[in-house]
Design a protein around this motif. Sequence first.
Motif, short mmCIF file in Angstrom:
data_model
loop_
_atom_site.label_atom_id
_atom_site.label_comp_id
_atom_site.label_asym_id
_atom_site.label_seq_id
_atom_site.Cartn_x
_atom_site.Cartn_y
_atom_site.Cartn_z
N TYR A 176 0.84 -1.19 0.00
CA TYR A 176 0.00 0.00 0.00
C TYR A 176 0.88 1.25 0.00
O TYR A 176 1.72 1.42 0.89
N LEU A 177 0.66 2.12 -0.99
CA LEU A 177 1.40 3.37 -1.08
C LEU A 177 0.55 4.45 -0.42
O LEU A 177 -0.58 4.70 -0.83
N ILE A 178 1.10 5.09 0.61
CA ILE A 178 0.36 6.05 1.42
C ILE A 178 0.87 7.46 1.15
O ILE A 178 2.07 7.70 1.11
N SER A 179 -0.06 8.39 1.01
CA SER A 179 0.26 9.80 0.79
C SER A 179 0.46 10.49 2.13
O SER A 179 -0.41 10.44 3.00
N CYS A 180 1.60 11.14 2.30
CA CYS A 180 1.92 11.92 3.51
C CYS A 180 2.60 13.20 3.05
O CYS A 180 3.82 13.23 2.91
N GLU A 181 1.82 14.24 2.79
CA GLU A 181 2.37 15.43 2.16
C GLU A 181 2.53 16.63 3.08
O GLU A 181 2.86 17.71 2.61
N ASN A 182 2.30 16.50 4.37
CA ASN A 182 2.38 17.66 5.27
C ASN A 182 3.81 17.98 5.63
O ASN A 182 4.66 17.11 5.72
N PRO A 183 4.08 19.27 5.91
CA PRO A 183 5.40 19.62 6.46
C PRO A 183 5.59 18.91 7.80
O PRO A 183 4.63 18.73 8.55
N TRP A 184 6.80 18.51 8.10
CA TRP A 184 7.07 17.72 9.29
C TRP A 184 6.74 18.45 10.57
O TRP A 184 6.50 17.85 11.61
N TRP A 185 6.66 19.77 10.58
CA TRP A 185 6.40 20.51 11.81
C TRP A 185 4.91 20.66 12.09
O TRP A 185 4.52 21.08 13.16
#
Length: 121
Positions: free
Chosen positions: A80-89
């Motif tokens: 499963y390829l998961i989208s995680c596009e938020n800035p780390w902070w």
Amino acid sequence: MGKTVLRFILSLLALAGCSTSEVFNEGGGNEGKVFVIDNARFGIRSDKTNARATTDGINRAIETAKEEGYEVVKFAAGDYLISCENPWWDLPRDGIFLCSKMTFDLGTARFFAEPTDNPCT
């Protein structure tokens, strides 16, 4: 640990719309039963493609299981390829949102963070 890995872990551990004081299955229901995710029903790909649809579909499936009173969610085998596009902070607003008082049976399912051009995700 790299920022991408840490960001992915934080996204996976985020709680969305699930209160820690929420009581599941009040009055009976599906307690003890397993909600097996139907990938086709939720538009989920298990071939390491289409991260956005897969991420959104998994979150819809988890929410459906919660609403129907299930305590165990099981994933089909696959990648499963998961989208995680938020800035780390930032606090997680993307990724997979888990609910308290639920067990997630990954079996042989494997999750991968979608690569991005942003060095902070």
